[in-house]
Design an enzyme around this catalytic site. Structure first.
Site, PDB file in Angstrom:
ATOM      1  N   GLY A 112      50.975  32.794  30.613  1.00  0.00           N
ATOM      2  CA  GLY A 112      51.823  33.811  30.134  1.00  0.00           C
ATOM      3  C   GLY A 112      51.542  34.345  28.358  1.00  0.00           C
ATOM      4  CE  LYS A 113      45.872  36.149  28.576  1.00  0.00           C
ATOM      5  NZ  LYS A 113      46.111  35.864  30.024  1.00  0.00           N
ATOM      6  NE  ARG A 114      56.113  33.866  28.457  1.00  0.00           N
ATOM      7  CZ  ARG A 114      55.926  34.640  29.389  1.00  0.00           C
ATOM      8  NH1 ARG A 114      55.050  35.383  29.405  1.00  0.00           N
ATOM      9  NH2 ARG A 114      56.834  34.287  30.411  1.00  0.00           N
TER      10      ARG A 114
END
Lengths: 310, 310
Positions: A112-114
């Site tokens: 999710g590359k949060r």
């Protein structure tokens, strides 16, 4: 939910899984409802709302792919966007894929590359690798074994994710040098005190990860390192000696497993090769035959190439 | 879903909304199920699963906050993590909050700080400001009017979001210089050819945004500019003359609206002040009285301070 915890670090868990399965291949799942394996649509009953029908078909597709490819891989990497775009039913489909992966003995790397400030990073960690206390009882998260994260906002955002991930035995893979063309715009910028931005980020990753190195010598803070820039892999390894590298970009994006050898210097689990379309769409991309057979053959081919290098 | 489109750009839409409402205040919604307004729990029937009960309470809380504060603000900014941690029911609660905001005439800025390669960025845009074609019919997304995005992976990731956002009249707010302490780790790094990384990112934002400037002189590519570093705001404005600034960090994080005047040089809609806890928790943070009254009073106070500066 969650095959995590039991006191082991993520580094130890991935090391054991890679050795047990003799695979460093991560199956990327980025399902497009308009492009699923034959038969997936049968899971969608006629007449329901489009989101529910699409999500049921996506879930069936993911289960079928995991069934076919599971024996050749060590983990799945669901691309969260592809599930989120189907709304609440999409979140249920994601849960189905995660459970199927865990049932097949695979780890789950939630992509999710949060990256956000402390309280928000905590909420992401609760959502993906932890749980949320509420007056109505604890709400379990997705039960992923690791998540991907963006470093732009700084180390405190990574530490906030780790605060929940680490005790759960889960890992965080930080974007360092990605596989897309635009990576040059920001990641490759030269810094005033020498080196590229990605090298500085690599040092930050090594630093925050040094507190989470397990008995097997691997940290619970990994790095996303695009396989499309193999010339950087040796330098990455120098800067992050204990990090597990998540290596996207093989296949559809042009990277070759053969170029990634330095990733595996610390051991066979120190480099995880992710492949999505090149496995899932192997049949239509030239291999022909049944989708299941072509996917399994391609995953097994990748597994052997990587295992021979490690 | 979505009050977007109708041929107007996001810049024009926000300019009109700010003038009509005489407000530049954005209500941040980051609901914690353990910390909701009194009465919210009544919406959660006894006996259901914790996630469903918590999500119903969160939805009721958000609707109550929007009811109380709506007249003083121009938009809401839901923090996606806070909803995602409640799983599929959380996504439904988010939809309820978005619909309540649109019904109240407010815009919706979905705060997820997304950033990914082309196909994944497209999926995020489908999820938040667009829709997804499926063999079962089009699946509508959240219907947000703008999203926040991370620039770490480069301009192509922003362009991929814009490809769907722009035709929908939606905007993209790119992280430039954020309000958290760790912002110094990466965003403030000095570059070899001069200036800080955030200044380079600001130039990229101005560049990609130059193609989306509306009739009112504002672009559909905005910038997240922490209100905790007001010394940078004038420089930001110089670098991004057409960008709408989203200014978090006022209140709970220590920033002061009075310090942000350069944001409004291009016009009253060129600076949007976001406040979450300082509004929603105004009563318990010292104002006392009913949660609704204290929140509305604080939002109205902020509105007046900002409007006087613009």
């Amino acid at each position: 939910m969650g095959s995590t915890a039991s006191g082991r670090t993520f580094g130890d868990r991935i090391a054991e899984a890679v050795e047990a399965r003799q695979s460093q291949i991560v199956l990327g799942l980025d399902p497009d409802p308009a492009h699923l394996w034959p038969g997936s649509h049968d899971a969608a009953p006629a007449g329901g709302p489009p989101a529910e029908r699409a999500a049921l078909a996506v879930a069936a597709h993911c289960v079928a792919v995991i069934d076919a490819v599971g024996p050749a891989v060590v983990a799945i990497k669901p691309q969260l966007a592809c599930f989120e775009r189907l709304g609440a039913p999409g979140r249920m489909a994601l849960g189905v894929a995660v459970d199927a992966a865990h049932d097949a003995g695979l780890l789950v790397l939630a992509d999710g590359k949060r990256g956000d400030i402390d309280v928000s990073a905590t909420a992401y960690a609760q959502s993906l690798v932890g749980s949320t206390p509420t007056p109505f009882g604890e709400v379990q998260g997705l039960g992923a074994d690791a998540i991907t994260a963006s470093p732009y906002m700084g180390v405190d955002t990574i530490r906030s994710l780790l605060q929940l991930a680490r005790p759960a035995g889960a890992g965080v893979f930080v974007l360092v040098r990605t596989s897309n063309p635009g990576a040059a715009d920001v990641e490759d910028l030269r810094l005033a005190d020498g080196g590229a931005l990605w090298e500085r980020v690599a040092r930050l990753v090594a630093d925050v990860g040094s507190e989470g190195v397990g008995a097997r010598g691997l940290s619970d803070v990994g790095a996303v390192v695009g396989a499309t820039a193999p010339e950087h892999v040796a330098r990455m390894r120098e800067l992050m000696p204990d990090a597990v590298f998540l290596l996207p970009g093989v296949g559809a994006q042009g990277g070759r497993v053969e170029d990634l050898a330095p990733a595996w210097l610390p051991g066979p689990a120190a480099g995880l090769v992710t492949a999505s379309r090149s496995i899932v769409q192997a049949s239509e991309r030239g291999a022909g035959g049944r989708a299941q057979d072509a996917a399994r053959t391609e995953a097994e081919r990748l597994r052997k190439v990587a295992w021979a290098l490690a």
